[in-house]
Scaffold this active site. Structure first.
Site, mmCIF file in Angstrom:
data_model
loop_
_atom_site.group_PDB
_atom_site.id
_atom_site.type_symbol
_atom_site.label_atom_id
_atom_site.label_comp_id
_atom_site.label_asym_id
_atom_site.label_seq_id
_atom_site.Cartn_x
_atom_site.Cartn_y
_atom_site.Cartn_z
ATOM 1 N N ASP A 111 41.631 48.841 50.470
ATOM 2 C CA ASP A 111 42.374 49.056 50.550
ATOM 3 C C ASP A 111 41.603 50.525 51.134
ATOM 4 O O ASP A 111 41.457 51.447 51.077
ATOM 5 C CB ASP A 111 43.334 49.773 49.805
ATOM 6 N N SER A 144 50.806 51.312 51.815
ATOM 7 C CA SER A 144 50.287 49.532 50.645
ATOM 8 C C SER A 144 50.685 48.376 51.009
ATOM 9 O O SER A 144 50.657 47.759 50.690
ATOM 10 C CB SER A 144 48.858 49.877 50.409
ATOM 11 N N GLU A 177 41.953 50.729 24.150
ATOM 12 C CA GLU A 177 41.148 52.144 24.131
ATOM 13 C C GLU A 177 42.099 53.898 23.850
ATOM 14 O O GLU A 177 41.081 54.335 24.178
ATOM 15 C CB GLU A 177 40.500 52.131 25.936
ATOM 16 N N GLU A 201 41.656 49.332 32.547
ATOM 17 C CA GLU A 201 41.615 49.892 31.941
ATOM 18 C C GLU A 201 43.770 50.421 31.699
ATOM 19 O O GLU A 201 44.330 49.877 32.528
ATOM 20 C CB GLU A 201 42.072 51.176 33.537
ATOM 21 N N HIS A 225 45.200 49.551 56.356
ATOM 22 C CA HIS A 225 45.607 50.565 56.807
ATOM 23 C C HIS A 225 44.031 51.756 56.726
ATOM 24 O O HIS A 225 44.074 51.270 56.410
ATOM 25 C CB HIS A 225 46.648 51.772 55.962
ATOM 26 N N HIS A 238 46.731 58.689 54.767
ATOM 27 C CA HIS A 238 46.530 57.674 55.376
ATOM 28 C C HIS A 238 46.572 58.174 56.901
ATOM 29 O O HIS A 238 47.612 58.761 57.549
ATOM 30 C CB HIS A 238 47.683 56.350 55.680
#
Length: 495
Positions: A60, A110, A234, A280, A366, A458
């Site tokens: 990305d 994206s 977590e 995560e 991109h 971007h």
């Protein structure tokens, strides 16, 4: 006719060799390397069998400029000057430039770029696998204008499908493999507008796993799958307001669930599917900070080994999502370390597959507003200061070049971002701070930028696509981004 062509080429090559033997530069390594490259190119033959497997690698935000920076970093980390280093994907035989604009954006995000690669058509910024007639965030219209994905197409043909990302698995690029939504931020049900009948992205992933379309999904984003009043492994809270625990629902449906490096390792080399890995609560850690979770290369290898058990083949999308995030932060060091991890994953995937039956495509969605300053001598550290060219040798002189304000500058910077030279320590100064190489090369340093923005943007520049395997030679010239889908589709259906 073919034999005549080969004979003609042989004559031309022998003539060329005779001519070059007379040149004074004929013994230069630059010259002999280029001659060897000619021989390699002449001998090259396209692979035109049907592709059993397709692997789409997307870093990305890894446009041509960012890729160049990663090349320098990787080469310098290996002890060289950097610029002559060859990344695994840069050795692939086929290359094209890709236009990344969307139907309503000169500069893309994206969501529509990943959608273009997974559906074969361009669409609007902010939307995933919804056609261009729909307005962004129009929930009702989005339900009526969904596009069919490459994952769905190959799944119907009996292939397995995997999606791997270091971002949230519900983030735009990985979501484009399996989800359809009028707004990319609808990652959990609490983000949906009131009265919207569309399923959120996390829900769609579990639905697609239950339906047998998605066999393996590995990434971050655990919080999108559990209730707001629950805690994950977590001790981090969830986002869902509907009380559903989608992880438990996936397990009930037969999925194996892993959440850290230990449970991931316990899967073994050929895990039975489906597998859901959420490492995560939000995005996975940057490679520079990674502890307690698998690397992108490890996730890629495990997925390939597992999906390879399907005699019909597989489609795998692998995203290095945090190259983008580090660029947005203006933190070049983490951009480059994640970029190197991306290259490591490509090298391992290439090693584990066969060129004759596996099409590997490496690209980006991109580019970013990254820029490079001059005139730096060779070996100037890509995350550090720009040193003067050495007129008597190869490597730089060790003397920093100075701009007209009498201060040194870094090799790379950004057009905009949090490191704007116009704003230092919350104060508008209009002048650049002085800088040492040690400060610039600190892993937490934010590159100097021009326009002040909390998050760097971007850019609309072309990105590259590099490919090898069946029908990879169809990548050539300057192409539209949605063309990538069509090459994948042609390759798996070739007669």
């Amino acid at each position: 006719m073919k034999n005549l062509l080969i004979a003609s080429l042989a004559v031309l090559l022998s003539t060329n060799v005779a001519l070059t033997q007379e040149l004074p530069q004929k013994d230069s390594k630059w010259f002999t390397d280029a001659q060897a490259r000619i021989q390699e190119m002449v001998a090259r033959q396209p692979i035109t069998g049907r592709a059993k497997n397709v692997i789409l690698f997307t870093a990305d935000g890894n446009g041509v400029g960012t890729n160049y920076a990663i090349r320098l970093f990787s080469g310098q980390q290996a002890g060289g000057l950097g610029d002559d280093y060859v990344q695994p994907q840069e050795a692939f035989p086929n290359l094209a430039l890709v236009k990344t604009y969307t139907t309503n954006g000169q500069t893309a995000d994206s969501a529509p770029t990943a959608s273009a690669m997974n559906t074969g058509v361009k669409s609007k910024n902010g939307m995933i696998n919804i056609d261009e007639t729909v307005a962004e965030a129009d929930c009702a219209a989005g339900l009526d204008h969904q596009l069919k994905t490459f994952a769905e197409i190959v799944s119907e043909a009996g292939k397995s499908v995997g999606v791997v990302s270091t971002a949230r698995i519900t983030h735009a690029t990985p979501a484009a493999v399996y989800a359809k939504t009028a707004q990319r931020d609808w990652e959990h049900n609490g983000a949906l507008p009131e009265g919207c009948a569309q399923k959120d992205i996390a829900d769609q992933l579990i639905e697609q796993m239950k339906a047998g379309v998605i066999d393996i999904a590995l990434g971050g984003g655990r919080g999108m799958f559990i209730p707001a009043d629950a805690k994950d492994e977590e001790d981090k809270g969830g986002k869902r307001t509907d009380g559903r625990n989608l992880i438990e629902e996936a397990k009930v449906a037969g999925a194996q669930y892993v959440w850290n490096d230990e449970t991931f390792a316990a899967l073994g080399d050929a895990a039975t599917t489906p597998v859901l890995g959420l490492f995560e609560s939000s995005h996975m850690k940057y490679e520079a900070d990674r502890t307690g979770e698998p690397s992108l290369a490890e996730m890629t290898a495990a997925t390939i080994k597992s999906l390879s058990g399907n005699e019909n083949g597989f489609y795998l999308m692998v995203e290095s999502g945090r190259v983008d995030h580090a660029n947005h932060d203006g933190n070049l060091y983490r951009t480059l370390t994640d970029g190197k991890a991306f290259a490591d994953a490509i090298a391992l995937a290439d090693e584990l597959t066969n060129d004759e039956d596996t099409l590997i495509i490496v690209t980006a969605d991109h580019e970013h507003a990254i820029s490079f300053n001059g005139y730096c001598g060779r070996g100037s550290p890509i995350t550090g200061l720009c040193y003067d060219v050495n007129g008597a040798g190869v490597e730089h002189t060790g003397t920093p070049l100075l701009s007209d304000d009498g201060k040194p500058y870094t090799v790379a910077g950004f057009l905009n971002g949090a490191g704007s030279v116009l704003k230092q320590d919350t104060q508008w100064t209009g002048s650049r701070p002085d800088l040492t190489n040690e400060q610039a090369m600190d892993k937490d340093y934010l590159q100097q930028a021009l326009i002040p923005m909390s998050s760097e943007t971007h850019s609309g520049e072309d990105v590259a696509v590099m490919a090898k395997g069946p029908w990879a030679h169809l990548f050539d010239g300057v192409i539209e981004q949605n063309y990538i889908f069509h090459v994948m589709d042609y390759a798996v259906n070739a007669k």
